[in-house]
Each structure stands twice: as structure tokens, then as C-alpha cells.
Scaffold this active site. Structure first.
Site, PDB file in Angstrom:
ATOM      1  CE1 TYR A  35      -2.415  34.063  16.521  1.00 27.88           C
ATOM      2  CE2 TYR A  35      -1.458  34.292  18.491  1.00 27.88           C
ATOM      3  CZ  TYR A  35      -1.808  34.728  17.503  1.00 27.88           C
ATOM      4  OH  TYR A  35      -1.238  36.126  17.211  1.00 27.88           O
ATOM      5  NE  ARG A  93       6.334  40.297  16.954  1.00 24.66           N
ATOM      6  CZ  ARG A  93       5.304  40.148  16.201  1.00 24.66           C
ATOM      7  NH1 ARG A  93       5.101  40.886  15.143  1.00 24.66           N
ATOM      8  NH2 ARG A  93       4.402  39.342  16.524  1.00 24.66           N
ATOM      9  NE  ARG A 124       5.906  43.041   9.210  1.00 26.27           N
ATOM     10  CZ  ARG A 124       4.607  42.974   9.265  1.00 26.27           C
ATOM     11  NH1 ARG A 124       3.798  42.532   8.196  1.00 26.27           N
ATOM     12  NH2 ARG A 124       4.217  42.869  10.663  1.00 26.27           N
ATOM     13  NE  ARG A 179       9.208  37.944   5.692  1.00 26.84           N
ATOM     14  CZ  ARG A 179       8.334  37.218   4.715  1.00 26.84           C
ATOM     15  NH1 ARG A 179       9.016  36.701   3.462  1.00 26.84           N
ATOM     16  NH2 ARG A 179       7.030  37.074   4.858  1.00 26.84           N
ATOM     17  CG  ASP A 226       5.930  33.773  15.665  1.00 28.43           C
ATOM     18  OD1 ASP A 226       5.948  35.031  15.156  1.00 28.43           O
ATOM     19  OD2 ASP A 226       4.982  33.228  16.123  1.00 28.43           O
TER      20      ASP A 226
HETATM   21  O1  CP3 Z   1      10.603  40.886  18.831  1.00 27.91           O
HETATM   22  C1  CP3 Z   1      11.218  40.610  18.127  1.00 27.91           C
HETATM   23  O2  CP3 Z   1      11.995  41.222  17.051  1.00 27.91           O
HETATM   24  C2  CP3 Z   1      11.678  39.109  18.203  1.00 27.91           C
HETATM   25  C3  CP3 Z   1      11.072  38.236  17.314  1.00 27.91           C
HETATM   26  C4  CP3 Z   1       9.262  37.980  17.703  1.00 27.91           C
HETATM   27  C5  CP3 Z   1       8.433  37.838  16.419  1.00 27.91           C
HETATM   28  N1  CP3 Z   1       7.311  37.657  16.909  1.00 27.91           N
HETATM   29  C6  CP3 Z   1       8.998  37.965  15.070  1.00 27.91           C
HETATM   30  C7  CP3 Z   1       7.910  38.029  14.012  1.00 27.91           C
HETATM   31  C8  CP3 Z   1       8.645  37.941  18.717  1.00 27.91           C
HETATM   32  C9  CP3 Z   1       9.010  37.819  20.033  1.00 27.91           C
HETATM   33  C10 CP3 Z   1       7.252  37.406  18.290  1.00 27.91           C
HETATM   34  C11 CP3 Z   1       6.264  37.048  19.273  1.00 27.91           C
HETATM   35  C12 CP3 Z   1       4.984  36.916  18.797  1.00 27.91           C
HETATM   36  N2  CP3 Z   1       4.476  36.251  17.727  1.00 27.91           N
HETATM   37  C13 CP3 Z   1       3.752  37.273  19.408  1.00 27.91           C
HETATM   38  C14 CP3 Z   1       3.759  37.727  20.884  1.00 27.91           C
HETATM   39  C15 CP3 Z   1       4.064  39.065  21.031  1.00 27.91           C
HETATM   40  C16 CP3 Z   1       2.952  40.049  20.034  1.00 27.91           C
HETATM   41  O3  CP3 Z   1       3.417  40.691  19.313  1.00 27.91           O
HETATM   42  O4  CP3 Z   1       1.664  39.939  20.810  1.00 27.91           O
HETATM   43  C17 CP3 Z   1       2.558  36.903  18.630  1.00 27.91           C
HETATM   44  C18 CP3 Z   1       1.066  36.977  19.008  1.00 27.91           C
HETATM   45  C19 CP3 Z   1       3.050  36.344  17.414  1.00 27.91           C
HETATM   46  C20 CP3 Z   1       2.442  35.589  16.478  1.00 27.91           C
HETATM   47  C21 CP3 Z   1       2.571  36.374  14.934  1.00 27.91           C
HETATM   48  N3  CP3 Z   1       3.655  36.183  14.470  1.00 27.91           N
HETATM   49  C22 CP3 Z   1       1.607  37.218  14.526  1.00 27.91           C
HETATM   50  C23 CP3 Z   1       0.548  37.695  14.854  1.00 27.91           C
HETATM   51  C24 CP3 Z   1       2.430  37.764  13.223  1.00 27.91           C
HETATM   52  C25 CP3 Z   1       1.848  38.462  12.040  1.00 27.91           C
HETATM   53  C26 CP3 Z   1       1.789  39.769  12.273  1.00 27.91           C
HETATM   54  C27 CP3 Z   1       3.045  40.615  12.666  1.00 27.91           C
HETATM   55  O5  CP3 Z   1       3.007  41.448  13.516  1.00 27.91           O
HETATM   56  O6  CP3 Z   1       3.793  40.569  11.586  1.00 27.91           O
HETATM   57  C28 CP3 Z   1       3.676  36.918  13.260  1.00 27.91           C
HETATM   58  C29 CP3 Z   1       4.827  37.147  12.144  1.00 27.91           C
HETATM   59  C30 CP3 Z   1       6.068  37.799  12.637  1.00 27.91           C
HETATM   60  N4  CP3 Z   1       6.681  37.329  13.809  1.00 27.91           N
HETATM   61  C31 CP3 Z   1       6.872  38.785  11.961  1.00 27.91           C
HETATM   62  C32 CP3 Z   1       8.013  38.768  12.679  1.00 27.91           C
HETATM   63  C33 CP3 Z   1       9.344  39.605  12.325  1.00 27.91           C
HETATM   64  C34 CP3 Z   1       6.585  39.224  10.502  1.00 27.91           C
HETATM   65  C35 CP3 Z   1       6.941  38.238   9.560  1.00 27.91           C
HETATM   66  C36 CP3 Z   1       7.222  38.886   8.102  1.00 27.91           C
HETATM   67  O7  CP3 Z   1       6.443  38.823   7.590  1.00 27.91           O
HETATM   68  O8  CP3 Z   1       8.507  39.302   7.899  1.00 27.91           O
END
Ligand code: CP3
Length: 342
Positions: free
Chosen positions: A149, A23, A27, A36, A72
Site C-alpha cells: 500500500y 470485518r 457496512r 458511520r 485499520d
Molecule cells: O474485521 C473487523 O471488523 C475489524 C476492523 C478491520 C478493518 N480493516 C475495518 C475497515 C480490519 C481487521 C481491517 C483490516 C484491513 N484493512 C486489511 C486486511 C484484511 C483484508 O481485508 O485483507 C486491509 C487490506 C485493509 C485496508 C482497507 N481498509 C481497505 C482495502 C478498505 C476499503 C475496502 C473495504 O473493505 O471497505 C478499508 C476500509 C475499512 N476498513 C472499512 C472498515 C470497516 C470500511 C470503512 C467504511 O467506509 O465504513
């Protein structure tokens, strides 16, 4: 110029471990928040110029060795026909989760990749502008994690709905896992063909299953995906990350991948020993350490680095995603420690 991350995945000796952060675009970065403010998260993912820009932010700021595509894991589910939303402060939401065989049969596997063209375009754009020496990482969710999910509808706490479906609706569960696996193979191949040099499979919910259930219900599909990828793209390294996966290592050790992701609930030493030192290990600093002072960051990073030395190879990373409130200065300090400029 050689690529440190690729070298360590191929088992070549390196003088300093490569580093990137799960990640890493997100943020905690003011540069990310600025973009964003103007777009919704999904809009950013679907706009290749923006996705590429945000992918490269942590590369410019920290000189990470790996660039993970900004995207994502759940976009695949949308491409299969599900309505997906990201609710601010709450995370992902499927308003119409899958609940029975009929729902599962209505998923469109055949057309999914054609609807994910924006991801492949983002990969091509990043590939075209990636600094020398940086490795481009593509990724997907593992089928069981995506199924969680899609059936629960959100980030569930106890996962009883998916488990009930898995136990009671054998045909439905199997159909779902097979459809997902079919799409994921094409999706990962598409990313590699577009320029991804490594792929990572995120099995965030692998560890909610007992080792026996994991072996029966989840692992065969992960194995099948890795096998298909290896057949078509033998030179592309695969990283498999099962969160809370310690109890699953006796199964995971048979997987045909180059690396495993390790979270912080197990020491790297134990992870290495329990997988027969077959893999390059990636991890496993507790993301909360980045909220601590520089002394704690240095102490913990050095501990992880030391433990990693016992492995076939070590990619320094956190044990899970970086936390939103992490100070950028602390990430900079961490990178100095890892690169021995302490
Ligand atoms: O790693 C990186 O920077 C690359 C991008 C990436 C995102 N999500 C961006 C994101 C990757 C590799 C993911 C994978 C992902 N997404 C997983 C597997 C890894 C893990 O964390 O277990 C899962 C379960 C998700 C599902 C998901 N997407 C959730 C649960 C959430 C909300 C909670 C959170 O951590 O923000 C997201 C949103 C998300 N995915 C954001 C980002 C940058 C936040 C979006 C925002 O509001 O700006």
C-alpha cells in the site's frame, strides 16, 4: 468461565468450534452504518469510545466468540508519517506513495507508536466492557502487505511498482521492511499490554509473490516479528493470515504461531495436510456464500465444519472479509449452523 477461542488456540479440546467473522464490524450492519453517517471512517478509528462501541456491535448482535478491534492496518503507515485517506467507494489512498530510498528514509519509525495511543486506548475500553467468554483480538498488517500500500499508493491490481522496488532497490526495500517490522513489534506489544488476548497478522498480499520471493523478501520479517512477540509475550497466541497463501504453506509451516488463517481457494483439509497439522486453522467459508440462500449456507458451513475436524483446532470464520451487501439474517443463520442449532 473459559474462553472458547483461547482454548482452541492453545490446542485444548472443545465441543464446538469458536466463531468470529473477518470485518464483522462494518457496512453490512445497520447499527454500524448509523454511526458511520455521523463520522468519517478514520474519525471512528481515532475516537476510542466510538471504536469500542463499534467493536462490540457484532458481539451483541451475534454473540461472536471473538471481538476484533475496530481499526485499520494502514493507520500504522500514517503514524510513520504518510498522509492517508479513505475515499468513499474506492478505499484507501496514499497521495504521496513511497518511491525511492529517500522517501523510505524519511519515514519515522521511532515515534510511530506514540502516535497510535488512541488504538491502545480503544483496546483498554473494549477490554473493560467485554462480555465474559469473549476473546479480544488485536491485529496489524504484515510488513509486506503494508509496504504494498505504501509504495503503490492504493489497492493495486498487478503490484508492479512494489515488485519493481523490491527487485531493483534492495537497500530501500530492506530498510522499509525493517522499519515496518520494528514498529509492528512495538505496536502489537502495545495492544497486548492494553488488553488484547490474541493478535492476528494480516498478510493480504502475501500470495502475490512467488514462493521463492515470498521466502526471500517477506517471510523473514514475519518470522522476526513473531519471534520478538513470543520473547516478550509467550502466552499470547498469534494468528497469521496470508491471502492466497496456499503455494506458501511449505514455508509458512515453519512459523512459530498457533494458528493460520485460510482463504476459500484451498480446502481446509489440504491446508491442514500441507502445514503438517501444526496449527489451529481459521476459516474458510467463501464470503459470497452469505449472499446465498439458507440451504446453501447450511450445506457449505457444514462442509467447512467437517473439514475443520481434522485439524489440531478449528476457528470457524470466512476466508476473507464479509461482503458489504450481506444480509444480517444470513449471518444469524450461519451462527446457528456452526453452533449446531440447525
Ligand atoms: O474485521 C473487523 O471488523 C475489524 C476492523 C478491520 C478493518 N480493516 C475495518 C475497515 C480490519 C481487521 C481491517 C483490516 C484491513 N484493512 C486489511 C486486511 C484484511 C483484508 O481485508 O485483507 C486491509 C487490506 C485493509 C485496508 C482497507 N481498509 C481497505 C482495502 C478498505 C476499503 C475496502 C473495504 O473493505 O471497505 C478499508 C476500509 C475499512 N476498513 C472499512 C472498515 C470497516 C470500511 C470503512 C467504511 O467506509 O465504513
Amino acid at each position: 468461565m473459559t474462553k472458547l477461542l483461547l482454548d482452541v488456540l492453545r490446542g485444548n479440546p472443545v465441543t464446538t468450534p469458536p466463531v468470529w467473522i473477518m470485518r464483522q464490524a462494518g457496512r453490512y450492519l445497520p447499527e454500524y452504518r448509523k454511526v458511520r453517517e455521523r463520522y468519517e471512517f478514520m474519525e471512528m478509528c481515532k475516537n476510542p469510545e466510538i471504536a469500542a462501541e463499534v467493536t462490540l456491535q457484532p458481539i451483541e448482535i451475534f454473540s461472536m466468540d471473538g471481538a476484533i478491534l475496530f481499526s485499520d492496518i494502514l493507520l500504522v503507515c500514517e503514524a510513520m508519517g504518510m498522509e492517508l485517506e479513505f475515499v468513499d467507494g474506492k478505499g484507501p489512498l496514499f497521495r504521496h506513495p513511497l518511491r525511492n530510498l529517500k522517501d523510505i528514509e524519511s519515514l519515522r519509525a521511532g515515534e510511530a507508536c506514540a502516535r497510535l495511543g488512541y488504538v491502545f486506548e480503544s483496546v483498554r475500553l473494549v477490554d473493560a466492557t467485554l462480555p465474559t467468554g469473549v476473546t479480544l483480538i488485536g491485529f496489524a498488517g504484515a510488513p509486506f502487505t503494508l509496504a504494498c500500500y505504501m509504495v503503490e499508493g492504493n489497492s493495486s491490481r498487478d503490484h508492479v511498482v512494489i515488485k519493481a522496488l523490491m527487485y531493483r532497490e534492495d537497500r530501500g526495500f530492506r530498510t522499509l521492511m525493517e522499519k515496518l517490522s520494528q514498529v509492528l513489534v512495538d505496536y502489537l506489544r502495545g495492544q497486548v499490554n492494553a488488553g488484547a488476548e490474541v493478535v492476528m497478522l494480516f498478510d493480504t498480499f502475501g500470495g502475490i509473490l512467488s514462493p521463492t520471493d515470498y521466502r526471500r523478501y517477506a517471510f523473514p520479517h514475519v518470522t522476526a516479528i513473531c519471534k520478538s512477540l513470543k520473547e516478550s509475550h509467550p502466552a499470547t497466541p498469534i494468528i497469521y493470515f496470508a491471502k492466497n497463501g496456499f503455494g506458501l504453506y511449505s514455508t509458512i509451516k515453519d512459523l512459530a504461531v498457533e494458528a493460520i488463517g485460510v482463504d476459500w481457494t484451498v480446502s481446509l483439509s489440504e491446508a491442514i495436510a500441507n502445514t503438517g497439522n501444526k496449527f489451529t486453522v481459521q476459516g474458510n467459508l467463501d464470503p459470497a456464500v452469505l449472499l446465498a440462500g439458507h440451504d446453501v449456507i447450511e450445506r457449505e458451513a457444514k462442509r467447512v465444519l467437517k473439514e475443520g475436524q481434522a485439524a489440531r483446532g478449528h476457528i470457524f470464520n470466512l476466508g476473507h472479509g464479509i461482503l458489504p451487501g450481506t444480509p444480517v439474517e444470513n449471518v444469524k443463520r450461519l451462527l446457528e449452523v456452526v453452533r449446531c442449532r440447525s
